[in-house]
Design a protein around this motif. Structure first.
Motif, PDB file in Angstrom:
ATOM      1  N   LEU A  97       0.788  -1.241   0.000  1.00  0.00           N
ATOM      2  CA  LEU A  97       0.000   0.000   0.000  1.00  0.00           C
ATOM      3  C   LEU A  97       0.817   1.286   0.000  1.00  0.00           C
ATOM      4  CD1 LEU A  97      -2.562  -1.261   2.668  1.00  0.00           C
ATOM      5  CD2 LEU A  97      -3.026  -0.955   0.246  1.00  0.00           C
ATOM      6  N   GLY A 153      -5.150   1.065  14.308  1.00  0.00           N
ATOM      7  CA  GLY A 153      -4.616   1.227  12.952  1.00  0.00           C
ATOM      8  C   GLY A 153      -3.123   0.916  12.968  1.00  0.00           C
ATOM      9  N   PRO A 154      -2.429   1.177  11.857  1.00  0.00           N
ATOM     10  CA  PRO A 154      -0.999   0.848  11.805  1.00  0.00           C
ATOM     11  C   PRO A 154      -0.169   1.534  12.880  1.00  0.00           C
ATOM     12  CG  PRO A 154      -1.714   2.108   9.859  1.00  0.00           C
ATOM     13  CD  PRO A 154      -2.938   1.692  10.570  1.00  0.00           C
ATOM     14  N   ARG A 175     -12.610   0.817  19.104  1.00  0.00           N
ATOM     15  CA  ARG A 175     -14.072   0.938  19.207  1.00  0.00           C
ATOM     16  C   ARG A 175     -14.807   0.118  18.143  1.00  0.00           C
ATOM     17  NH1 ARG A 175     -14.451   7.317  17.525  1.00  0.00           N
ATOM     18  NH2 ARG A 175     -13.762   7.039  15.393  1.00  0.00           N
ATOM     19  N   VAL A 215     -14.699  -1.221  22.285  1.00  0.00           N
ATOM     20  CA  VAL A 215     -14.534  -0.326  23.443  1.00  0.00           C
ATOM     21  C   VAL A 215     -14.212   1.079  22.921  1.00  0.00           C
ATOM     22  CG1 VAL A 215     -13.282   0.135  25.577  1.00  0.00           C
ATOM     23  CG2 VAL A 215     -13.595  -2.233  24.812  1.00  0.00           C
ATOM     24  N   MET A 259     -16.110   7.193   3.751  1.00  0.00           N
ATOM     25  CA  MET A 259     -15.967   6.267   4.877  1.00  0.00           C
ATOM     26  C   MET A 259     -17.325   5.812   5.438  1.00  0.00           C
ATOM     27  SD  MET A 259     -13.122   4.903   5.382  1.00  0.00           S
ATOM     28  CE  MET A 259     -13.322   4.229   7.014  1.00  0.00           C
ATOM     29  N   LEU A 262     -17.228   2.812   1.991  1.00  0.00           N
ATOM     30  CA  LEU A 262     -16.201   1.767   1.901  1.00  0.00           C
ATOM     31  C   LEU A 262     -16.302   0.700   3.005  1.00  0.00           C
ATOM     32  CD1 LEU A 262     -13.159   4.009   0.874  1.00  0.00           C
ATOM     33  CD2 LEU A 262     -14.372   2.387  -0.591  1.00  0.00           C
ATOM     34  N   ASP A 292      -6.463   8.992  -3.362  1.00  0.00           N
ATOM     35  CA  ASP A 292      -6.485   7.543  -3.156  1.00  0.00           C
ATOM     36  C   ASP A 292      -7.835   7.052  -2.647  1.00  0.00           C
ATOM     37  OD1 ASP A 292      -3.952   7.206  -3.951  1.00  0.00           O
ATOM     38  OD2 ASP A 292      -3.077   7.000  -1.950  1.00  0.00           O
ATOM     39  N   THR A 293      -8.437   7.818  -1.718  1.00  0.00           N
ATOM     40  CA  THR A 293      -9.729   7.390  -1.192  1.00  0.00           C
ATOM     41  C   THR A 293     -10.759   7.390  -2.315  1.00  0.00           C
ATOM     42  OG1 THR A 293      -9.134   8.349   0.930  1.00  0.00           O
ATOM     43  CG2 THR A 293     -11.453   7.886   0.593  1.00  0.00           C
ATOM     44  N   ALA A 437       0.496   9.135  18.391  1.00  0.00           N
ATOM     45  CA  ALA A 437       1.190   8.643  17.186  1.00  0.00           C
ATOM     46  C   ALA A 437       0.206   8.525  16.034  1.00  0.00           C
ATOM     47  CB  ALA A 437       1.811   7.268  17.466  1.00  0.00           C
ATOM     48  N   ASP A 439      -1.989   9.381  12.511  1.00  0.00           N
ATOM     49  CA  ASP A 439      -2.807  10.466  11.958  1.00  0.00           C
ATOM     50  C   ASP A 439      -3.407  11.365  13.030  1.00  0.00           C
ATOM     51  OD1 ASP A 439      -2.255   9.363   9.519  1.00  0.00           O
ATOM     52  OD2 ASP A 439      -4.339   9.009   8.923  1.00  0.00           O
ATOM     53  N   ALA A 450       2.520   6.215   9.749  1.00  0.00           N
ATOM     54  CA  ALA A 450       1.846   5.745  10.971  1.00  0.00           C
ATOM     55  C   ALA A 450       2.719   4.707  11.671  1.00  0.00           C
ATOM     56  CB  ALA A 450       0.477   5.163  10.621  1.00  0.00           C
TER      57      ALA A 450
HETATM   58  C1  LIG Z   1      -9.976   4.881   2.055  1.00  0.00           C
HETATM   59  C2  LIG Z   1      -8.563   5.110   2.446  1.00  0.00           C
HETATM   60  C3  LIG Z   1      -7.547   4.513   1.720  1.00  0.00           C
HETATM   61  C4  LIG Z   1      -6.225   4.712   2.075  1.00  0.00           C
HETATM   62  N1  LIG Z   1      -5.261   4.110   1.322  1.00  0.00           N
HETATM   63  C5  LIG Z   1      -3.969   4.250   1.686  1.00  0.00           C
HETATM   64  C6  LIG Z   1      -2.954   3.608   0.949  1.00  0.00           C
HETATM   65  O1  LIG Z   1      -3.207   2.924  -0.046  1.00  0.00           O
HETATM   66  N2  LIG Z   1      -1.668   3.758   1.355  1.00  0.00           N
HETATM   67  C7  LIG Z   1      -1.336   4.504   2.450  1.00  0.00           C
HETATM   68  O2  LIG Z   1      -0.159   4.582   2.801  1.00  0.00           O
HETATM   69  N3  LIG Z   1      -2.281   5.134   3.168  1.00  0.00           N
HETATM   70  C8  LIG Z   1      -3.594   5.028   2.806  1.00  0.00           C
HETATM   71  N4  LIG Z   1      -4.560   5.673   3.527  1.00  0.00           N
HETATM   72  C9  LIG Z   1      -4.157   6.424   4.736  1.00  0.00           C
HETATM   73  C10 LIG Z   1      -3.864   5.452   5.883  1.00  0.00           C
HETATM   74  O3  LIG Z   1      -4.842   4.457   5.933  1.00  0.00           O
HETATM   75  C11 LIG Z   1      -3.782   6.192   7.209  1.00  0.00           C
HETATM   76  O4  LIG Z   1      -2.809   7.210   7.112  1.00  0.00           O
HETATM   77  C12 LIG Z   1      -3.393   5.246   8.350  1.00  0.00           C
HETATM   78  O5  LIG Z   1      -4.304   4.177   8.453  1.00  0.00           O
HETATM   79  C13 LIG Z   1      -3.340   6.009   9.686  1.00  0.00           C
HETATM   80  O6  LIG Z   1      -3.093   5.097  10.701  1.00  0.00           O
HETATM   81  P1  LIG Z   1      -3.503   5.392  12.204  1.00  0.00           P
HETATM   82  O7  LIG Z   1      -3.110   4.189  12.958  1.00  0.00           O
HETATM   83  O8  LIG Z   1      -2.970   6.699  12.627  1.00  0.00           O
HETATM   84  O9  LIG Z   1      -5.090   5.557  12.214  1.00  0.00           O
HETATM   85  P2  LIG Z   1      -6.303   4.676  11.663  1.00  0.00           P
HETATM   86  O10 LIG Z   1      -5.887   3.674  10.678  1.00  0.00           O
HETATM   87  O11 LIG Z   1      -7.315   5.694  11.233  1.00  0.00           O
HETATM   88  O12 LIG Z   1      -6.824   3.910  12.956  1.00  0.00           O
HETATM   89  C14 LIG Z   1      -7.379   4.609  14.032  1.00  0.00           C
HETATM   90  C15 LIG Z   1      -8.262   3.652  14.819  1.00  0.00           C
HETATM   91  O13 LIG Z   1      -8.579   4.254  16.077  1.00  0.00           O
HETATM   92  C16 LIG Z   1      -9.904   3.899  16.433  1.00  0.00           C
HETATM   93  N5  LIG Z   1     -10.390   4.863  17.415  1.00  0.00           N
HETATM   94  C17 LIG Z   1     -10.524   6.208  17.263  1.00  0.00           C
HETATM   95  N6  LIG Z   1     -10.982   6.752  18.401  1.00  0.00           N
HETATM   96  C18 LIG Z   1     -11.142   5.743  19.295  1.00  0.00           C
HETATM   97  C19 LIG Z   1     -11.603   5.693  20.651  1.00  0.00           C
HETATM   98  N7  LIG Z   1     -11.986   6.786  21.308  1.00  0.00           N
HETATM   99  N8  LIG Z   1     -11.649   4.486  21.264  1.00  0.00           N
HETATM  100  C20 LIG Z   1     -11.248   3.346  20.613  1.00  0.00           C
HETATM  101  N9  LIG Z   1     -10.817   3.352  19.312  1.00  0.00           N
HETATM  102  C21 LIG Z   1     -10.757   4.540  18.672  1.00  0.00           C
HETATM  103  C22 LIG Z   1     -10.635   3.989  15.107  1.00  0.00           C
HETATM  104  O14 LIG Z   1     -11.830   3.220  15.148  1.00  0.00           O
HETATM  105  C23 LIG Z   1      -9.601   3.369  14.162  1.00  0.00           C
HETATM  106  O15 LIG Z   1      -9.781   1.973  14.056  1.00  0.00           O
HETATM  107  C24 LIG Z   1      -5.901   5.526   3.178  1.00  0.00           C
HETATM  108  C25 LIG Z   1      -6.915   6.156   3.904  1.00  0.00           C
HETATM  109  C26 LIG Z   1      -8.231   5.961   3.541  1.00  0.00           C
HETATM  110  C27 LIG Z   1      -9.328   6.652   4.308  1.00  0.00           C
END
Ligand SMILES: Cc1cc2nc3c(=O)[nH]c(=O)nc-3n(C[C@H](O)[C@H](O)[C@H](O)COP(=O)(O)OP(=O)(O)OC[C@H]3O[C@@H](n4cnc5c(N)ncnc54)[C@H](O)[C@@H]3O)c2cc1C
Ligand code: SF4
Length: 483
Positions: A97, A153-154, A175, A215, A259, A262, A292-293, A437, A439, A450
């Motif tokens: 990705l 997430g990652p 959650r 949660v 979102m 998807l 990308d989205t 850490a 996004d 990430a």
């Molecule tokens: C449709 C789409 C496609 C993408 N494609 C790519 C790609 O091809 N390549 C690439 O490099 N990047 C891509 N991205 C961007 C990438 O997915 C994000 O930058 C990355 O996932 C960010 O990781 P993160 O762990 O910070 O957050 P996220 O992946 O957003 O995970 C955050 C998690 O925290 C949880 N959460 C939030 N608040 C709470 C709470 N209060 N209690 C419990 N849980 C909570 C959410 O439910 C979520 O599961 C894409 C983004 C989207 C929207």
């Protein structure tokens, strides 16, 4: 290097072939054909012992690219995956990705096509899983300290794996009903099959990371309780607040955020739903947002059987080759064709949507016009107005930052001028013991960032708990965004 003159013998860059469009639209599997290991070795041999490997800098993780290119060329795959895992917890995600800024900064790319770095990465990790080399890495000691990671997430997963391996007791709160963040419910199956997340989670479970799904932190467990029960907290909740388009007609049925659309398609693939509750089947679809989205919405719409799909982008069409203002080794601005774009649909650039038109409460069309950039502002091109029929509109215009009410307000964390969680150079928020850490602190970004931030925040948390840390921190504290 295994073959110092490989780049002279093999001047052409080869990538895996995408399956024929009519065939791949019949299923949701990843779009690429297998890539033979002989071809991969030849490609790896193009890595040319350049002296200063700019790819190290191009990759936010600081992946040791020339080392594993060399090991693959020499058929030392096991050593190769060890070197890759030394800097990247999840090469199966980035290898599929990542937009590969490393390739944009490859020295060979100055006057030839760059090395196929990303393909070597994904083949290495896929081989490692097939061979059974990806085993749990158990901590050698227990610190007795408890860390909560909010979000799976990652960023959250990388932080959790690093901290578990350092001997802390880590609980990841999510959650949603499944672990993975946007990897799970945002990114479609045809870009990354979800089995890749599940097998990595098997490893993390065995290592001792505890996962709690369903949660919502801030609701199901209060911010105060979280701080009381854990010695440190890593906020990794992502930037989940989508940018809206508040123009006349926005309230009509049939207009959805990407979102909203998807995750439903992903749930059908996961077997949760028989049929999608929002579907492009038989519809005239317009996607607003050319990134990308938007491309993910495009590929999903075609697989669901859309009648037509248009994708609008307000920015002008980028040049076919590297734009002059993005020279090597920076990531180039240029026209890109994702697999979803090959599958059909029409891409329109320099288009601004003015209003949605509807009948009986449902969207039927949108009115738009062309724009041009003048003195840094978009201006309407007079006489360029047009109307386009639409009965499904998908908004894919990015994300404005994390959701503020609930956890963030209850914790009392400061935000920066962009509305993301502010952090110090040591990944700390203004609240003692609370780190951030991915996004949630960086704003909408990429998986590779990430993971890099999750690893760096883990090192900072470990140092906070233990006084010092041996965990690697790929993003230097001096270059981390300041609070
Ligand atoms: C449709 C789409 C496609 C993408 N494609 C790519 C790609 O091809 N390549 C690439 O490099 N990047 C891509 N991205 C961007 C990438 O997915 C994000 O930058 C990355 O996932 C960010 O990781 P993160 O762990 O910070 O957050 P996220 O992946 O957003 O995970 C955050 C998690 O925290 C949880 N959460 C939030 N608040 C709470 C709470 N209060 N209690 C419990 N849980 C909570 C959410 O439910 C979520 O599961 C894409 C983004 C989207 C929207
Ligand atoms: S993570 Fe991305 S930038 Fe780093 S080596 Fe892999 S493809 Fe390149």
């Amino acid at each position: 290097m295994g073959d110092p003159s490989g780049f002279l013998k093999h001047t052409s860059r080869e990538l895996p072939v995408r399956r024929p469009v009519p065939l791949r639209l019949l299923d949701w599997n990843e779009v690429y054909e297998e890539f033979s290991s002989d071809t991969l070795k030849t490609q790896a041999s193009r890595c040319m012992d350049c002296g200063i490997p700019f790819c190290h800098n191009g990759c936010p993780l600081g992946n040791l690219i020339p080392e594993w290119n060399d090991l693959v060329y020499k058929d030392r795959w096991h050593d190769g995956i060890e070197r890759l895992h030394a800097t990247n917890n999840f090469p199966e995600f980035t290898g599929r990705l990542c937009p590969a800024p490393c390739e944009a900064s490859c020295v060979l790319g100055i006057n030839q096509d760059p090395v196929t770095i990303k393909q070597v990465e994904v083949e290495l990790i896929d081989r490692a899983f097939d061979e059974g080399w990806v085993k749990p890495v158990h901590p050698t000691r227990s610190t007795g300290k408890k860390v909560a990671v909010v979000g799976s997430g990652p960023a959250g997963l990388a932080a959790a794996q690093q901290l578990t391996r350092a001997g802390h007791m880590v609980t990841v709160f999510e959650r949603a009903d499944r672990i993975g963040g946007l990897l799970r419910y945002g990114i479609p199956e045809f870009k990354m099959e979800k089995r890749h997340i599940d097998r990595r989670l098997d490893q993390m479970n065995s290592e001792g990371t505890v996962f709690k799904t369903g949660v919502n932190v801030g609701v199901d467990i209060t911010a105060d309780a979280l701080r009381e029960q854990f010695d440190a907290v890593v906020l990794a909740g992502g930037a989940t607040e989508a940018r809206d388009l508040p123009i006349p007609g926005r309230e009509l049925d049939g207009i959805h955020q990407a979102m909203e659309f998807l995750p439903i398609a992903n749930r059908v693939q996961l077997g949760d739903l028989e049929e999608p509750t929002i579907t492009a089947e038989g519809k005239k679809v317009v996607i607003i947002g050319g990134g990308d989205t938007g491309a993910d919405c495009l590929g999903t719409s075609h697989r669901q059987g859309a009648e037509s799909v248009h994708q609008f982008e307000i920015m002008p069409r980028p040049p076919e080759t590297r734009a002059e203002h993005t020279p090597w080794p920076t990531y180039p601005l240029m026209y890109r064709v994702a697999s979803a774009h090959e599958e059909g649909g029409e891409r329109l650039f320099s288009v601004n949507t003015e209003r949605f038109v509807g009948a009986d409460g449902k969207v039927t069309a949108l009115k738009a016009h062309e724009v041009e950039m003048k003195s840094g502002r978009f201006e309407k091109v007079e006489g360029s107005d047009f109307e386009l029929e639409a009965d499904l509109v998908l908004l894919a215009m990015g994300f404005v930052g994390p959701e503020k009410p609930g956890l963030l307000t209850d914790l009392g964390v400061d935000l920066n001028e962009r509305g993301n969680v502010a952090r110090s150079a040591k990944w700390a928020t203004n609240v003692d013991g609370v780190f951030v850490a991915g996004d949630m602190g960086r704003g909408q970004s990429l998986i590779v960032w990430a993971i890099a931030e999750g690893r760096s925040a883990a090192a900072a948390v470990d140092a906070y708990l233990e006084g010092e840390s041996a965990l690697p921190s790929p993003i230097a504290t001096t270059t981390a965004p300041q609070r």
